[in-house]
Enzyme design. Structure first.
Site, PDB file in Angstrom:
ATOM      1  N   THR A 235      14.525   6.885   0.706  1.00  0.00           N
ATOM      2  CA  THR A 235      14.169   7.717  -0.256  1.00  0.00           C
ATOM      3  C   THR A 235      12.869   7.744  -0.649  1.00  0.00           C
ATOM      4  OG1 THR A 235      16.709   7.569  -1.002  1.00  0.00           O
ATOM      5  CG2 THR A 235      15.189   8.322  -2.291  1.00  0.00           C
ATOM      6  N   CYS A 329      -4.607 -11.616  -0.564  1.00  0.00           N
ATOM      7  CA  CYS A 329      -3.468 -11.380   0.545  1.00  0.00           C
ATOM      8  C   CYS A 329      -3.110 -12.685   1.007  1.00  0.00           C
ATOM      9  CB  CYS A 329      -3.804 -10.287   1.721  1.00  0.00           C
ATOM     10  SG  CYS A 329      -4.729  -8.910   0.983  1.00  0.00           S
TER      11      CYS A 329
HETATM   12  N1  PLP Z   1      -5.736  -4.160   4.477  1.00  0.00           N
HETATM   13  C1  PLP Z   1      -6.616  -4.717   3.581  1.00  0.00           C
HETATM   14  C2  PLP Z   1      -8.035  -4.643   4.156  1.00  0.00           C
HETATM   15  C3  PLP Z   1      -6.445  -5.311   2.303  1.00  0.00           C
HETATM   16  O1  PLP Z   1      -7.473  -5.626   1.774  1.00  0.00           O
HETATM   17  C4  PLP Z   1      -5.093  -5.218   2.178  1.00  0.00           C
HETATM   18  C5  PLP Z   1      -4.747  -5.868   0.727  1.00  0.00           C
HETATM   19  O2  PLP Z   1      -5.402  -6.722   0.036  1.00  0.00           O
HETATM   20  C6  PLP Z   1      -4.111  -4.634   2.789  1.00  0.00           C
HETATM   21  C7  PLP Z   1      -4.311  -4.402   4.016  1.00  0.00           C
HETATM   22  C8  PLP Z   1      -2.697  -4.708   2.395  1.00  0.00           C
HETATM   23  O3  PLP Z   1      -2.492  -3.628   1.448  1.00  0.00           O
HETATM   24  P1  PLP Z   1      -1.009  -3.838   0.463  1.00  0.00           P
HETATM   25  O4  PLP Z   1      -1.446  -4.754  -0.741  1.00  0.00           O
HETATM   26  O5  PLP Z   1      -1.059  -2.335  -0.260  1.00  0.00           O
HETATM   27  O6  PLP Z   1      -0.084  -4.138   1.396  1.00  0.00           O
END
Ligand code: PLP
Length: 386
Positions: A235, A329
């Site tokens: 959804t 991340c």
């Molecule tokens: N790609 C890059 C270059 C990023 O810096 C990040 C997150 O920091 C992502 C992908 C992942 O994005 P999301 O946090 O929306 O999953």
């Protein structure tokens, strides 16, 4: 608090909250429902898709809303790889986000793909000669990020596209960090797939987009009810899609010169260069990571040898400054950054990385205050570590 961690996430813009609010409250219908509330939601989704398609330079049918940048990257790499595997060979770079690297590894482990990870130079620029050598008529996909999240280096995507194009190979670019600074357009860039993420742009976490050209097909990675043109079942996050479209529109507007003729992007870039200069002048032996000029505006990243990135962060935190030790991340991992290692940094230097990412509205005064605090923090840590 002075928040210099916009590459990790951004606050949601007031205008975005206002735009999405109805779809969380009065207009809450499921876009698949055959009644008025459903029709309203479906129309909001159509409008959001139209806005995103216009801003990113593709057709509406080529905009897939996802749960974020990670899913958009997964869909690009796996989706293109599985829809048209050709000779099962993907080329990427050694400094991609894990969402791309792990998707390539998945193709390798479960679908017999060969993966070439291009090296980068000490400023984080991808090795174009190695790309030219690696490309064959059998290559399935080239995935090179537009700009790096940790060191801010902007890649020569036009050259990547030209090289890949000469072998008829599609290009995906992870523009999650770049979309907040550049008016990226799929057609003008010549790329076949581009990922963005709402929470880096002033929309909430949990929404992203994969935009593709008419030249590539996608194999879905999530199966179910066939939403998003059968490419991403589930959804739809209507409020999220409205939020992302609104945030993208506002961030584009913010970069356009006003009636006073001042170019906000140029001014932002100038403040960044000024901040970098101040930190390098104030902290002996500080090393700027990434490219000195081909870098994202609002992105300043350093190594401070003789400290640890973590302790600089904590020290700055005590002065009310929020920044990051590389990439949010992979937060929680103490290992030196693979990005810095790929750029040739020694592990003990890579462990001293600190990243400051700030917006178009961050002032010279705030940046001056941060530069002073960095100098004081590093100096105090170095005297303790000695
Ligand atoms: N790609 C890059 C270059 C990023 O810096 C990040 C997150 O920091 C992502 C992908 C992942 O994005 P999301 O946090 O929306 O999953």
């Amino acid at each position: 608090m002075i928040y210099l961690d916009l590459a990790a996430t951004t606050p949601v813009r007031r205008e975005v909250i206002e735009a999405m609010w109805p779809y969380l409250t009065s207009e809450f219908g499921n876009p698949s429902s055959q009644h008025e509330l459903g029709f309203g939601s479906a129309q909001a989704l159509v409008d959001a898709r139209r806005t995103v398609a216009r801003l990113l330079g593709t057709r509406e049918s080529r905009v897939v809303f996802t749960s974020g940048g990670t899913e958009a990257d997964n869909l690009a790499v796996k989706g293109i790889g599985l829809a048209n595997p050709r000779g099962r060979h993907v080329i990427t770079s050694a400094i991609e986000h894990p969402a791309v690297i792990e998707s390539c590894r998945y193709l390798q482990r479960f679908h017999g793909f060969r993966v070439t990870a291009l090296g980068v130079d000490s400023q984080g620029l991808v090795d174009l000669a190695a790309l030219a050598d690696a490309l064959t008529e059998d290559t399935t996909l080239v995935s090179v990020m537009y700009a790096n999240n940790e060191v801010g280096t902007v890649q020569p995507i036009e050259q990547v596209v030209a090289l890949a194009g000469s072998h008829g190979v599609p290009v995906h670019t992870d523009a999650v960090q770049a979309a907040a600074s550049f008016a990226l357009n799929l057609t003008e860039l010549g790329v076949d797939a581009l990922s963005i993420s709402g929470h880096k742009l002033g929309a909430p976490k949990g929404v992203g987009v994969l935009a593709t050209s008419m030249r590539v097909e996608l194999e879905p990675t999530i199966h179910g009810g066939g939403q998003e043109g059968e490419l991403r079942s589930g959804t739809e996050n209507v409020a999220g899609a409205v939020a992302l479209a609104t945030a993208l529109e506002y961030s584009r507007r913010e970069h356009t010169a006003g009636t006073d003729g001042v170019d906000p992007l140029a001014a932002w870039r100038e403040r960044t260069m000024d901040f970098i200069g101040r930190v390098l002048a104030a902290v002996p032996d500080a090393v700027l990571t990434g490219h000195p000029t081909n870098r994202l505006p609002g992105h300043a990243s350093f190594c401070f040898p003789g400290t640890s990135g973590e302790s600089v962060l904590l020290g700055l935190g005590e002065s009310g400054i929020a920044c990051s030790s590389g990439s949010a991340c992979v937060a929680g991992k103490d290992d030196p950054s693979p990005v810095l290692l790929a750029m040739g940094f020694q592990p003990e230097v890579a462990q001293t990385a600190v990243r400051f990412t700030f917006g178009i509205a961050t002032t010279v005064q705030e940046l001056g205050q941060v530069a002073d605090a960095v100098a004081a923090t590093v100096s105090s840590l170095r005297s303790r570590f000695r």
